[in-house]
Structure formats: C-alpha cells, structure tokens
Scaffold this motif. Structure first.
Motif, PDB file in Angstrom:
ATOM      1  N   GLU A   1       0.790   4.171  -2.818  1.00  8.46           N
ATOM      2  CA  GLU A   1       0.609   5.573  -2.441  1.00  8.46           C
ATOM      3  C   GLU A   1       1.713   6.448  -3.056  1.00  8.46           C
ATOM      4  OE1 GLU A   1       0.903   7.976   1.699  1.00  8.46           O
ATOM      5  OE2 GLU A   1      -0.426   6.222   1.713  1.00  8.46           O
TER       6      GLU A   1
ATOM      7  N   PRO B   1       0.818  -1.216   0.000  1.00  2.00           N
ATOM      8  CA  PRO B   1       0.000   0.000   0.000  1.00  2.00           C
ATOM      9  C   PRO B   1       0.855   1.272   0.000  1.00  2.00           C
ATOM     10  CG  PRO B   1      -0.977  -1.619   1.465  1.00  2.00           C
ATOM     11  CD  PRO B   1       0.361  -2.180   1.036  1.00  2.00           C
ATOM     12  N   ALA B   2       1.978   1.261   0.725  1.00  2.25           N
ATOM     13  CA  ALA B   2       2.872   2.430   0.714  1.00  2.25           C
ATOM     14  C   ALA B   2       3.460   2.647  -0.683  1.00  2.25           C
ATOM     15  CB  ALA B   2       3.985   2.258   1.738  1.00  2.25           C
TER      16      ALA B   2
ATOM     17  N   GLU C   1       1.159   6.785  -6.831  1.00  2.00           N
ATOM     18  CA  GLU C   1       0.099   7.751  -7.150  1.00  2.00           C
ATOM     19  C   GLU C   1       0.572   9.189  -6.943  1.00  2.00           C
ATOM     20  OE1 GLU C   1      -2.732   7.208  -8.795  1.00  2.00           O
ATOM     21  OE2 GLU C   1      -1.881   5.204  -8.925  1.00  2.00           O
TER      22      GLU C   1
END
Length: 156
Positions: free
Chosen positions: A112, A108-109, A115
């Motif tokens: 992130e 997820p990091a 993005e």
C-alpha cells in the motif's frame, strides 16, 4: 589531488557524467520520498523489488537475493530490512525446507505504501531527468535513461 591532476582527467568523462546524473536523480528522489512518504530511496527500492516478486504465498526473496537486488552489503541489507520490518512493511521468516534460509516478503501495508509513493517517485524521477537534460554534459544520458526502452528494461 586537484581537478587538473592527470590521474583524474584521464578517467573516462562518461563515467563522471553517469555518476553526476545518478547523484542528481538519487538526491531528488530522496527529498521527494522522505517528504511525501517517510521513505528513503533504498527503502522504496527494496519495497519495489519485493513487490515484483510478490505473487501471494511464496512471493519472497532470500536475504542474499535482497542484498544483490538493492546493491547493498549483507549487513546494510539486514539493517534496511529490520527498519522496514519494524514499520510492519516487510516480514522475515525461515524457509520451510531449509531452516538456514531466511526469506523476506513485503506485507500488504508495504504494498500500500509503495503504491502511494510510486507517483511521487515517478514524478521526481521525471523532474530530475528533465533538469539533467538541460545540462549539455548530461543531455545524452538523460535521454537514454528517459527512453521508453530503458523504462521497459528496468521494470523486468
């Protein structure tokens, strides 16, 4: 070998133009991504490749597939993955059905950061292509790479 050497001048000029365009784009992207996100072009590319594979559980690639996707040797890919794993942007784990297989998955990091870096990447890419389009030897290539069809094919 000099610039007028027949061995050099007999090579297709299109190849030289393509190489120049690639170098310009990669240099612009490298500067922008490093300055804005502490990412190299290769690191960004790896996160982008893995993010397209990401669909929850099972959204991963084997290390050999990763190497093919980012066009690096196995050893260079391992070093790249290790750097991103040390930053908690990727994970590696053994395949449940084949203990010899090692998968790589974006965290997820990592998603992130990708993005956050994407607008920087896209802006730098547009700038590099606009600049290249002013060079008569690169105008046609820059136009082809900039076309909506090229973008759609690259995202598949």
């Amino acid at each position: 070998m000099t610039a007028t050497d027949p061995a050099l001048t007999s090579l297709p000029q299109g190849w030289f133009a393509l190489s120049r365009l690639h170098d310009r784009i990669e240099s612009r992207l490298e500067q922008a991504l490093q300055a804005g996100h502490d990412l190299s072009v290769r690191e960004y590319s790896l996160l982008a490749v893995l993010s397209r594979q990401h669909g929850g559980v099972g959204g991963h690639l084997r290390m050999a597939q990763v190497a093919d996707a980012v066009v690096l040797s196995q050893s260079a890919t391992t070093r790249l993955v290790s750097r991103l794993e040390d930053r908690a942007l990727l994970t590696r784990y053994l395949c449940d059905t084949d203990r010899r297989g090692i998968y790589t998955d974006v965290t997820p990091a990592g998603l992130e950061l990708l993005e956050a870096a994407r607008p920087t990447h896209d802006s730098a890419l547009c700038e590099a292509l606009q600049e290249a389009a002013k060079d008569p030897e690169l105008t046609d290539l820059a136009r082809v790479v900039s076309s909506p069809n090229a973008t759609a094919v690259a995202r598949k």
